[in-house]
Design a protein around this motif. Structure first.
Motif, PDB file in Angstrom:
ATOM      1  N   THR A   1       1.005  -1.189  -0.347  1.00 55.76           N
ATOM      2  CA  THR A   1      -0.200  -0.090   0.081  1.00 55.76           C
ATOM      3  C   THR A   1       0.814   1.232   0.153  1.00 55.76           C
ATOM      4  O   THR A   1       0.925   1.943   0.841  1.00 55.76           O
ATOM      5  N   ALA A   2       1.615   1.780  -1.192  1.00 54.71           N
ATOM      6  CA  ALA A   2       2.511   2.402  -1.187  1.00 54.71           C
ATOM      7  C   ALA A   2       1.992   3.892  -0.887  1.00 54.71           C
ATOM      8  O   ALA A   2       2.645   4.893  -0.232  1.00 54.71           O
ATOM      9  N   GLY A   3       0.536   4.402  -1.245  1.00 53.99           N
ATOM     10  CA  GLY A   3       0.109   5.570  -0.958  1.00 53.99           C
ATOM     11  C   GLY A   3       0.840   6.686  -1.436  1.00 53.99           C
ATOM     12  O   GLY A   3       1.407   6.644  -2.731  1.00 53.99           O
ATOM     13  N   LEU A   4       1.356   7.362  -0.457  1.00 50.74           N
ATOM     14  CA  LEU A   4       2.020   8.734  -0.851  1.00 50.74           C
ATOM     15  C   LEU A   4       3.654   8.291  -0.569  1.00 50.74           C
ATOM     16  O   LEU A   4       4.429   9.370  -0.858  1.00 50.74           O
ATOM     17  N   GLY A   5       4.175   7.184  -0.362  1.00 44.54           N
ATOM     18  CA  GLY A   5       5.403   6.912  -0.370  1.00 44.54           C
ATOM     19  C   GLY A   5       6.233   7.102   1.006  1.00 44.54           C
ATOM     20  O   GLY A   5       7.144   6.846   1.109  1.00 44.54           O
ATOM     21  N   GLY A   6       5.210   7.103   2.253  1.00 47.13           N
ATOM     22  CA  GLY A   6       5.710   7.585   3.429  1.00 47.13           C
ATOM     23  C   GLY A   6       6.653   6.335   3.798  1.00 47.13           C
ATOM     24  O   GLY A   6       7.745   6.367   4.182  1.00 47.13           O
ATOM     25  N   HIS A   7       6.097   5.155   4.062  1.00 50.87           N
ATOM     26  CA  HIS A   7       6.577   4.080   4.468  1.00 50.87           C
ATOM     27  C   HIS A   7       7.784   3.450   3.484  1.00 50.87           C
ATOM     28  O   HIS A   7       8.840   3.041   3.693  1.00 50.87           O
ATOM     29  N   THR A   8       7.243   3.642   2.302  1.00 52.38           N
ATOM     30  CA  THR A   8       8.233   3.082   0.928  1.00 52.38           C
ATOM     31  C   THR A   8       9.672   3.734   1.256  1.00 52.38           C
ATOM     32  O   THR A   8      10.708   3.251   1.357  1.00 52.38           O
ATOM     33  N   ALA A   9       9.662   5.215   1.445  1.00 55.76           N
ATOM     34  CA  ALA A   9      10.882   5.784   1.680  1.00 55.76           C
ATOM     35  C   ALA A   9      11.807   5.364   2.893  1.00 55.76           C
ATOM     36  O   ALA A   9      12.817   5.309   2.720  1.00 55.76           O
ATOM     37  N   GLU A  10      10.746   5.343   4.047  1.00 55.93           N
ATOM     38  CA  GLU A  10      11.510   4.701   5.401  1.00 55.93           C
ATOM     39  C   GLU A  10      12.179   3.570   5.112  1.00 55.93           C
ATOM     40  O   GLU A  10      13.278   3.119   5.581  1.00 55.93           O
ATOM     41  N   ILE A  11      11.651   2.530   4.311  1.00 53.00           N
ATOM     42  CA  ILE A  11      12.153   1.279   4.216  1.00 53.00           C
ATOM     43  C   ILE A  11      13.259   1.242   2.951  1.00 53.00           C
ATOM     44  O   ILE A  11      14.477   0.836   3.449  1.00 53.00           O
ATOM     45  N   ALA A  12      13.262   2.200   2.182  1.00 52.15           N
ATOM     46  CA  ALA A  12      14.292   2.223   0.984  1.00 52.15           C
ATOM     47  C   ALA A  12      15.496   2.922   1.747  1.00 52.15           C
ATOM     48  O   ALA A  12      16.740   2.461   1.407  1.00 52.15           O
ATOM     49  N   ARG A  13      15.256   3.796   2.608  1.00 49.82           N
ATOM     50  CA  ARG A  13      16.332   4.353   3.100  1.00 49.82           C
ATOM     51  C   ARG A  13      17.262   3.370   4.003  1.00 49.82           C
ATOM     52  O   ARG A  13      18.573   3.562   4.121  1.00 49.82           O
ATOM     53  N   ARG A  14      16.700   2.450   4.343  1.00 46.40           N
ATOM     54  CA  ARG A  14      17.381   1.317   5.377  1.00 46.40           C
ATOM     55  C   ARG A  14      18.175   0.117   4.452  1.00 46.40           C
ATOM     56  O   ARG A  14      18.723  -0.867   4.899  1.00 46.40           O
ATOM     57  N   LEU A  15      17.840   0.332   3.190  1.00 50.97           N
ATOM     58  CA  LEU A  15      18.647  -0.715   1.996  1.00 50.97           C
ATOM     59  C   LEU A  15      19.721  -0.280   1.479  1.00 50.97           C
ATOM     60  O   LEU A  15      20.205   0.831   1.145  1.00 50.97           O
ATOM     61  N   ARG A  16      20.581  -1.208   1.111  1.00 51.52           N
ATOM     62  CA  ARG A  16      21.605  -0.871   0.115  1.00 51.52           C
ATOM     63  C   ARG A  16      21.602  -1.867  -1.069  1.00 51.52           C
ATOM     64  O   ARG A  16      21.196  -1.206  -2.106  1.00 51.52           O
ATOM     65  N   ALA A  17      21.713  -3.188  -1.049  1.00 45.71           N
ATOM     66  CA  ALA A  17      21.756  -3.964  -2.221  1.00 45.71           C
ATOM     67  C   ALA A  17      20.211  -4.157  -2.498  1.00 45.71           C
ATOM     68  O   ALA A  17      19.915  -4.809  -3.849  1.00 45.71           O
ATOM     69  N   GLY A  18      19.356  -4.310  -1.457  1.00 42.15           N
ATOM     70  CA  GLY A  18      17.941  -4.735  -1.476  1.00 42.15           C
ATOM     71  C   GLY A  18      17.082  -3.661  -2.352  1.00 42.15           C
ATOM     72  O   GLY A  18      17.472  -2.507  -2.883  1.00 42.15           O
ATOM     73  N   LYS A  19      15.741  -4.134  -2.325  1.00 40.28           N
ATOM     74  CA  LYS A  19      14.672  -3.131  -2.989  1.00 40.28           C
ATOM     75  C   LYS A  19      13.452  -3.243  -2.441  1.00 40.28           C
ATOM     76  O   LYS A  19      12.982  -3.889  -1.594  1.00 40.28           O
ATOM     77  N   VAL A  20      12.756  -2.009  -2.867  1.00 37.61           N
ATOM     78  CA  VAL A  20      11.269  -2.027  -2.151  1.00 37.61           C
ATOM     79  C   VAL A  20      10.246  -2.061  -3.631  1.00 37.61           C
ATOM     80  O   VAL A  20      10.429  -1.391  -4.680  1.00 37.61           O
ATOM     81  N   ILE A  21       9.349  -3.108  -3.412  1.00 36.11           N
ATOM     82  CA  ILE A  21       8.287  -3.043  -4.548  1.00 36.11           C
ATOM     83  C   ILE A  21       7.180  -2.197  -3.952  1.00 36.11           C
ATOM     84  O   ILE A  21       6.555  -2.609  -2.744  1.00 36.11           O
ATOM     85  N   ALA A  22       6.886  -1.136  -4.606  1.00 41.77           N
ATOM     86  CA  ALA A  22       5.951  -0.262  -4.049  1.00 41.77           C
ATOM     87  C   ALA A  22       4.554  -0.286  -4.684  1.00 41.77           C
ATOM     88  O   ALA A  22       4.543   0.195  -6.058  1.00 41.77           O
ATOM     89  N   ASN A  23       3.428  -1.009  -4.374  1.00 39.39           N
ATOM     90  CA  ASN A  23       2.354  -1.357  -4.981  1.00 39.39           C
ATOM     91  C   ASN A  23       1.286  -0.403  -4.267  1.00 39.39           C
ATOM     92  O   ASN A  23       1.171  -0.103  -3.308  1.00 39.39           O
ATOM     93  N   ASP A  24       0.401  -0.060  -5.271  1.00 42.02           N
ATOM     94  CA  ASP A  24      -0.939   0.574  -4.734  1.00 42.02           C
ATOM     95  C   ASP A  24      -1.848   0.397  -6.219  1.00 42.02           C
ATOM     96  O   ASP A  24      -1.502   0.481  -7.061  1.00 42.02           O
TER      97      ASP A  24
END
Ligand code: SAM
Length: 286
Positions: free
Chosen positions: A26-49
């Motif tokens: 539930t990416a919405g406006l990306g609030g949680h997405t950004a907080e998750i992405a901030r903690r990644l290096r080689a990983g990724k976020v799939i942002a779905n809505d």
């Protein structure tokens, strides 16, 4: 200003590693997405809505992490499709922050708020499906009463449905709110149309069926050791989440991490009234 509800708690319970692949359902406006992405290096976020307009905003709001985010437009029913579209098998974590976003709720063009004169729409994805106006202007009185009773947990549903049918055509959220207010007097602090609007929103977006699809798909797409974190705002939803998590526990497919739901801190509730009914539950897949 945008607040991602229980962001610190969601991050903590997701137990993100720098190389994790996390599905933000539930990416919405990306609030949680950004907080998750901030903690990644080689990983990724799939942002779905399901809402293409929200996804566009999420894209803008998370631009600094663009290299770590794959956007996907779809409902919970086609969540499994988000993974191959983003070149992934299973994920190491899944977050769902249910309901509608502050943007959807307050933009007059979306028709969710009873204070607005815009279209009575309420679709999270405005490119497809029936609107709330179609529903109140076309459904039989009994069908309207039943859905307000069941989905809005509104005892005065029959009276409200009768008033709606008599006042047709209903033109706008403000018109509908007035019709409900004249039919049933205000009892507490809430506007008397609150539960009616909630019921219509749930019906228009088939939210119950969608939540079932999410709860079905989540354990299938989450790898062993991966976390599933769900934030819900309505008792109907929290009950479903609790029951699904319990049954996964009984089947020995997951460990329940939150025996009782986690609530927002008092500070957060004070700063963001919309968080006051939030409940977070988490499991880890075996
Ligand atoms: C509470 S908001 C999420 C806010 C987001 N976590 C943030 O930080 O900006 C919920 C979002 O979930 C989306 N949504 C709700 N039901 C959905 C479904 N069945 N499938 C996909 N997206 C859904 C809505 O369109 C909305 O944007």
């Amino acid at each position: 200003m945008h607040f991602a509800v229980m962001a610190a708690e969601a991050i903590e319970w997701l137990a993100i590693q720098p190389e994790s692949v996390i599905l933000d359902a539930t990416a919405g406006l990306g609030g949680h997405t950004a907080e998750i992405a901030r903690r990644l290096r080689a990983g990724k976020v799939i942002a779905n809505d399901r809402d293409p307009e929200s996804l566009e905003m999420a894209r803008r709001n998370t631009a600094e992490f663009a290299d770590r985010i794959c956007f996907h437009q779809g409902t919970f029913s086609d969540l499994a499709g988000a993974l191959p579209a983003c070149g992934t098998g299973k994920v190491n974590g899944l977050l769902a922050d249910l309901g509608v976003s502050r943007y959807q709720l307050t933009d007059p063009a979306r028709g969710f708020s009873f204070l607005t004169e815009g279209p009575l729409d309420m679709r999270m994805n405005q490119t497809t499906g029936m609107t709330a106006a179609d529903l109140v202007n076309q459904y039989a009185e009994k069908a309207i009463a039943d859905l307000i009773y069941q989905l809005g947990e509104e005892r005065r549903a029959r009276k409200i449905a009768r008033a709606i049918v008599r006042a047709r055509p209903i033109r706008s959220p403000l018109h509908l709110a007035g019709v409900v207010e004249r039919a049933v007097p205000r009892t507490g602090r809430l506007h008397p149309a609150t539960q009616t609007f909630m019921a219509l929103r749930i019906a228009v977006n088939e939210e119950q069926k969608e939540l079932d699809a999410l709860l079905q798909a989540a354990p299938e797409v989450t790898a062993s050791g991966g976390r599933i974190v769900i934030i819900s705002f309505m008792s109907l939803e929290d009950r479903k989440v609790k029951e699904k998590f319990r049954s996964l526990g009984r089947e020995d497919r997951a460990t329940i991490l939150t025996k009782h739901p986690i609530r927002p801190a008092e500070d957060e509730i004070r700063n963001n009234a919309a968080s006051r009914s939030a409940k977070l539950r988490a499991i880890e897949m075996k």
